[in-house]
Design a protein around this motif. Structure first.
Motif, short mmCIF file in Angstrom:
data_model
loop_
_atom_site.label_atom_id
_atom_site.label_comp_id
_atom_site.label_asym_id
_atom_site.label_seq_id
_atom_site.Cartn_x
_atom_site.Cartn_y
_atom_site.Cartn_z
N ILE B 144 0.84 -1.19 0.00
CA ILE B 144 0.00 0.00 0.00
C ILE B 144 0.88 1.25 0.00
O ILE B 144 1.74 1.42 0.86
N THR B 145 0.67 2.09 -0.97
CA THR B 145 1.35 3.38 -1.02
C THR B 145 0.39 4.36 -1.69
O THR B 145 -0.40 3.96 -2.54
N ASN B 157 8.48 7.53 -1.26
CA ASN B 157 8.33 6.07 -1.33
C ASN B 157 8.89 5.54 -2.64
O ASN B 157 9.65 4.58 -2.69
N ASP B 191 -4.19 5.52 -2.95
CA ASP B 191 -4.89 6.58 -2.24
C ASP B 191 -4.30 7.92 -2.63
O ASP B 191 -3.18 8.00 -3.14
N ALA B 197 -3.80 6.32 2.79
CA ALA B 197 -3.14 5.03 2.61
C ALA B 197 -3.04 4.31 3.94
O ALA B 197 -3.23 3.09 4.03
N THR B 198 -2.73 5.06 4.99
CA THR B 198 -2.65 4.45 6.32
C THR B 198 -4.00 3.85 6.70
O THR B 198 -4.08 2.74 7.21
N THR B 200 -6.35 2.79 4.65
CA THR B 200 -6.56 1.60 3.83
C THR B 200 -5.86 0.39 4.45
O THR B 200 -6.42 -0.69 4.55
N PHE B 201 -4.64 0.61 4.89
CA PHE B 201 -3.85 -0.49 5.44
C PHE B 201 -4.37 -0.91 6.81
O PHE B 201 -4.56 -2.10 7.09
N GLY B 207 -3.70 -5.19 2.12
CA GLY B 207 -2.26 -5.15 1.92
C GLY B 207 -1.47 -5.77 3.05
O GLY B 207 -1.97 -5.97 4.17
N LEU B 210 2.77 -1.43 4.35
CA LEU B 210 2.49 -0.03 4.07
C LEU B 210 3.82 0.71 3.98
O LEU B 210 4.64 0.62 4.89
N ALA B 212 5.68 3.96 4.39
CA ALA B 212 5.29 5.15 5.14
C ALA B 212 6.49 5.96 5.58
O ALA B 212 7.61 5.45 5.70
N SER B 220 1.72 6.04 14.05
CA SER B 220 0.58 5.12 13.97
C SER B 220 0.76 3.98 14.96
O SER B 220 -0.21 3.51 15.55
#
Lengths: 286, 333
Positions: B144-145, B157, B191, B197-198, B200-201, B207, B210, B212, B220
């Motif tokens: 996920i990115t 990233n 995203d 994105a965070t 989503t993960f 995913g 992530l 990040a 997080s």
């Protein structure tokens, strides 16, 4: 919208007993110019600064075309679904009495009130692979979140009230006697619906369809959460505009916006003329 | 709208400042610095009061880095900008002329008082055994990115992945591109921003990895509980340098140059460096920070944006219209 087309030859309608036609027309026009025409002409003005060659190069870029196809395609599909189910919903709300009817009637408007981003997040949560609905349909091989199907769902949600709310008042005006007359004349239930009731609802249905469709084309907030945003797969045109702005590429953003404006305007015009035509044919409820 | 509200708010407070001899400055920043600047602003206001006797109010506006830059271009009266990418400040400089082209030389360390890097956030216990970038292209891994087009963090990233692809293939850029192309085939959702994105993960459970910001990953972890996720520091990553700059055109118009300059300067002071480290940013002068804070950072090899020829070269090449990122998604690939 189509009032003028009803009374040919064209002339200013005779003043009613209510005063102030000149003043209110003046307010109407200046308000529309201020709120709608100036911002939109600003867009056209910026786009015209590009020159035709550059404009077409930007507008006919495969990625842009693809995003437009996704935006208009999903909006169209969602509007069709909304037309069918919106009419059924309106039908139930107008013709039947049942407990909780008022609550359901009020619920129809919720998509109007809810910030679209919230709707998008909620729908994504439901349809994501680990969501309430997603976890059951995913094993069946149905993917909704993060595919164009997800976009359609989001657009059905935001467009639903339009059809219901435009069809409902017209439906209320159709007297029950019309149905009863049809029945006494030997029409089957199906014939009553398809030949007697639906044609009269068509203009209103088309208005609702056009509104839901227009809303869907421009929708951004709810879609970007559920779409997955993959270029050429689920990237909608409004997102592509935002992406171009992030690149500080104002020219490309303007070009996409201008194309959307032109297509939307053409489609709304088309839908409106179909609607005007059908309204002339079925005057008994109009 | 928010921009307008802030401008109006700024004007109001600005008017009030005449009466009370106090000053308001506006720091336009990007998303993950919320917590950092809340702390830092309080510390600076106190310091300024002690030094000069004047009261200074600092307003901070947060949002996606590119969007924030556009607000300033469109007229948001920022005194200072503290953004995720040099390219965003360059854009303000170019579009408005309110920032001199050589803004990077005005403060130490290329005007980056703190840096960060890109790490992996994985689910607790690391069920897929992700150790390094090479594991991300294994068959059953999803990454996920956010979209580098709309997210400053995602550009870091992307370049970090490229740096690995390059290092693993003896500096071959064509091989690096192959690696990154393969990597993005493992990305199911793009995203628009880092926080999205965070979500989503973390919330959607989508995913396995992530990508990040290091400071976001630690944040997080702190917020979501270390019992659910863990951080994997890869062997190589990029030194993400979020830069700061004075908006000369605005501070001169508002007469806030002195305090705005001192504000940015204070980021480089021992106190400022300590606050940055506390919020999981890698301080420019680690010696000034709390050693316990420094110890939290994983050890890894860091390349810099200079290895990509600087942002002026990297931005159009990788993320411009038709650039490398766009080519990854050309149909048929």
């Amino acid at each position: 919208m189509t009032e003028a087309t009803k009374t040919a030859p064209w002339r200013f309608r005779q003043p009613s007993v209510l005063p102030g036609f000149g003043l209110s027309l003046g307010i109407t026009l200046s308000w529309l110019v201020l709120i709608v025409l100036i911002p939109l002409s600003g867009l056209v003005f910026r786009a015209s600064g590009l020159g035709w060659a550059k404009f077409f190069e930007l507008a006919l870029d495969p990625r842009t075309l693809n995003a437009l196809k996704i935006s208009f395609g999903t909006a169209f599909l969602a509007a069709v679904i909304n037309l069918v189910f919106g009419v059924i919903l309106a039908w139930v709300l107008v013709r039947y009495r049942f407990p909780g009817k008022r609550v359901i009637d009020a619920m129809v408007d919720l998509p109007f009130a809810l910030p679209t981003a919230v709707a998008g997040i909620a729908l994504t949560t439901l349809y994501a692979p680990n969501g309430w609905i997603g976890q059951f349909i995913e094993p069946l091989g149905l993917k909704i979140a993060f595919t164009p199907a997800g976009i359609v769902i989001a657009l059905i949600f935001v467009g639903l009230p339009f059809v219901v709310r435009t069809v409902q008042p017209i439906m209320e005006e159709i007297d029950k006697e019309v149905e009863e007359a049809a029945a006494t004349l030997g029409a089957s239930r199906f014939q009553t619906i398809s030949r007697v009731l639906l044609p009269g609802l068509l203009p209103a249905g088309l208005t609702g369809f056009a509104l839901a469709f227009a809303r869907g084309v421009g929708e951004y907030g709810s879609v970007i959460f559920i779409a997955g945003n993959l270029p050429y797969v689920s990237e909608i045109a409004p997102l592509l505009i935002v992406i171009r702005l992030e690149e500080f590429n104002y020219a490309a953003a303007t070009a996409i916006a201008a194309v959307m404006l032109a297509i939307s305007f053409a489609m709304l015009l088309l839908i409106n003329s179909i609607q005007a035509w059908s309204r002339r044919r079925y005057v008994y409820v109009a | 709208m928010v921009g307008l509200a802030i401008v109006l708010g700024g004007l109001q407070l600005g008017a009030a400042s005449v009466a009370f001899a106090d000053t308001t400055i506006l720091n336009v920043s990007y998303d993950p610095t919320r917590e950092l600047y809340k702390d830092f602003n309080a510390a600076f206001a106190e310091k300024w009061k002690a030094d000069t006797g004047e009261t200074v109010t600092i307003q901070t506006s947060h949002g996606g880095s590119g969007k924030q830059a556009r607000s300033v271009i469109d007229g948001l009266q920022a005194d200072v900008v503290t953004l995720a990418l040099e390219a965003d400040i360059d854009a303000i400089a170019k579009e408005t002329g309110k920032i001199p082209a050589d803004w990077k030389t005005k403060f130490e360390n290329n005007s980056a008082p703190y840096t960060s890097t890109i790490v992996f956030l994985v689910r607790k216990g690391n069920p897929k055994g992700v150790k390094d970038w090479g594991d991300l292209v294994k068959p059953d891994i999803q990454v996920i990115t956010p979209n580098p087009k709309t997210s400053g963090g995602a550009r870091w990233n992307f370049l970090a992945a490229w740096a690995y692809g390059r290092a693993a293939n003896g500096g071959d850029d064509a091989k690096a591109q192959e690696y990154v192309t393969e990597l993005f085939k493992h990305v199911p959702v793009l995203d628009t921003g880092a926080r999205g994105a965070t979500t989503t993960f973390v919330q959607r459970g989508l995913g396995d990895v992530l990508l990040a910001w290091e400071n976001e990953a630690y944040l997080s972890l702190e917020e979501l509980g270390p019992d659910k996720f863990e951080i994997v520091t890869p062997s190589v990553s990029i030194k993400a340098e979020p830069p700061v700059a004075l908006v000369d055109g605005n501070v001169d118009a508002k007469g806030t140059r002195k305090v705005a300059e001192a504000y940015l300067g204070y980021l480089y002071s021992d106190a400022g460096q300590k606050i940055a480290a506390k919020h999981y940013y890698r301080p420019f002068k680690p010696a000034a920070a709390d050693p316990a804070d420094i110890k939290r950072f994983g050890d890894l090899k860091l390349v810099t944006i200079e290895d990509f020829g600087g942002w002026k070269e990297a931005q159009p090449k990788f993320f411009g219209d038709g650039g490398v990122f766009d080519q990854l998604y050309k149909p048929g690939q």
